[in-house]
Write a protein that holds these residues in place. Structure first.
Motif, PDB file in Angstrom:
ATOM      1  N   ARG A  32     -18.383 -15.300  17.586  1.00 23.13           N
ATOM      2  CA  ARG A  32     -17.536 -15.025  18.752  1.00 23.13           C
ATOM      3  C   ARG A  32     -18.376 -15.059  20.032  1.00 23.13           C
ATOM      4  O   ARG A  32     -17.976 -15.662  21.027  1.00 23.13           O
ATOM      5  CB  ARG A  32     -16.853 -13.662  18.616  1.00 23.13           C
ATOM      6  CG  ARG A  32     -15.738 -13.621  17.598  1.00 23.13           C
ATOM      7  CD  ARG A  32     -14.526 -14.357  18.068  1.00 23.13           C
ATOM      8  NE  ARG A  32     -13.390 -14.148  17.186  1.00 23.13           N
ATOM      9  CZ  ARG A  32     -12.180 -14.594  17.448  1.00 23.13           C
ATOM     10  NH1 ARG A  32     -11.929 -15.256  18.554  1.00 23.13           N
ATOM     11  NH2 ARG A  32     -11.202 -14.382  16.608  1.00 23.13           N
ATOM     12  N   PHE A  37     -16.934 -15.450  23.825  1.00 25.50           N
ATOM     13  CA  PHE A  37     -16.163 -14.210  23.819  1.00 25.50           C
ATOM     14  C   PHE A  37     -17.090 -13.045  24.131  1.00 25.50           C
ATOM     15  O   PHE A  37     -18.303 -13.127  23.935  1.00 25.50           O
ATOM     16  CB  PHE A  37     -15.501 -13.972  22.454  1.00 25.50           C
ATOM     17  CG  PHE A  37     -14.393 -14.929  22.134  1.00 25.50           C
ATOM     18  CD1 PHE A  37     -13.096 -14.664  22.529  1.00 25.50           C
ATOM     19  CD2 PHE A  37     -14.649 -16.094  21.426  1.00 25.50           C
ATOM     20  CE1 PHE A  37     -12.063 -15.551  22.233  1.00 25.50           C
ATOM     21  CE2 PHE A  37     -13.632 -16.985  21.120  1.00 25.50           C
ATOM     22  CZ  PHE A  37     -12.336 -16.714  21.525  1.00 25.50           C
ATOM     23  N   ILE A  55     -11.848  -7.476  22.377  1.00 24.26           N
ATOM     24  CA  ILE A  55     -12.409  -8.813  22.516  1.00 24.26           C
ATOM     25  C   ILE A  55     -11.848  -9.438  23.785  1.00 24.26           C
ATOM     26  O   ILE A  55     -10.646  -9.315  24.067  1.00 24.26           O
ATOM     27  CB  ILE A  55     -12.116  -9.689  21.275  1.00 24.26           C
ATOM     28  CG1 ILE A  55     -12.727 -11.076  21.451  1.00 24.26           C
ATOM     29  CG2 ILE A  55     -10.635  -9.734  20.962  1.00 24.26           C
ATOM     30  CD1 ILE A  55     -12.687 -11.928  20.198  1.00 24.26           C
ATOM     31  N   ASN A  67      -9.628 -19.206  20.974  1.00 20.00           N
ATOM     32  CA  ASN A  67      -9.446 -18.585  19.673  1.00 20.00           C
ATOM     33  C   ASN A  67      -9.181 -19.643  18.601  1.00 20.00           C
ATOM     34  O   ASN A  67      -9.708 -19.550  17.489  1.00 20.00           O
ATOM     35  CB  ASN A  67      -8.309 -17.566  19.726  1.00 20.00           C
ATOM     36  CG  ASN A  67      -8.356 -16.602  18.571  1.00 20.00           C
ATOM     37  OD1 ASN A  67      -9.390 -16.024  18.286  1.00 20.00           O
ATOM     38  ND2 ASN A  67      -7.222 -16.439  17.912  1.00 20.00           N
ATOM     39  N   TYR A  70     -12.408 -21.202  17.667  1.00 24.02           N
ATOM     40  CA  TYR A  70     -13.130 -20.309  16.756  1.00 24.02           C
ATOM     41  C   TYR A  70     -12.660 -20.521  15.313  1.00 24.02           C
ATOM     42  O   TYR A  70     -13.455 -20.728  14.404  1.00 24.02           O
ATOM     43  CB  TYR A  70     -12.929 -18.853  17.188  1.00 24.02           C
ATOM     44  CG  TYR A  70     -13.271 -17.841  16.117  1.00 24.02           C
ATOM     45  CD1 TYR A  70     -14.594 -17.486  15.876  1.00 24.02           C
ATOM     46  CD2 TYR A  70     -12.282 -17.257  15.343  1.00 24.02           C
ATOM     47  CE1 TYR A  70     -14.913 -16.569  14.882  1.00 24.02           C
ATOM     48  CE2 TYR A  70     -12.584 -16.347  14.351  1.00 24.02           C
ATOM     49  CZ  TYR A  70     -13.905 -16.002  14.125  1.00 24.02           C
ATOM     50  OH  TYR A  70     -14.217 -15.104  13.140  1.00 24.02           O
TER      51      TYR A  70
END
Length: 99
Positions: A32, A37, A55, A67, A70
């Protein structure tokens, strides 16, 4: 730059809270952070068997876009981590800092 912050609350399967925290800390957090992030903190509520964390993302893409990156990343796939093996319920709330 504005950005988005989410408060995430996860209800963890009985007996797996500490293991989940270790997997989160060792596997999820580094990726992350690498993807831009920010982690604002993490807490456990042992009475409710819950894991809570903040987050944030303040980059050129939206939170949802970053996201998705990710989740689609080869690094995420290589973790071999299925959240359903640990988590009974998840709740994500988008929040705004006031203090």
């Amino acid at each position: 730059m504005g950005g988005t912050t989410q408060l995430r609350t996860y209800t963890v399967r009985d007996g797996l809270l500490d293991e989940w925290v270790e997997r989160w800390r060792n596997d999820i957090v580094p990726l992350r952070l690498e993807l831009g992030f920010e982690i604002g903190g993490a807490w456990v509520d042992r009475e409710r068997n819950q894991f809570l964390w903040l987050i944030s993302y303040r980059g050129s893409k939206t939170f949802a876009e970053r996201n998705a990156l990710y989740w689609a990343s080869p690094e995420r796939q290589a973790m071999g981590l299925d959240p359903d093996a640990y988590l009974l319920h998840t709740e994500d709330r988008t929040v705004e800092r006031r203090y």
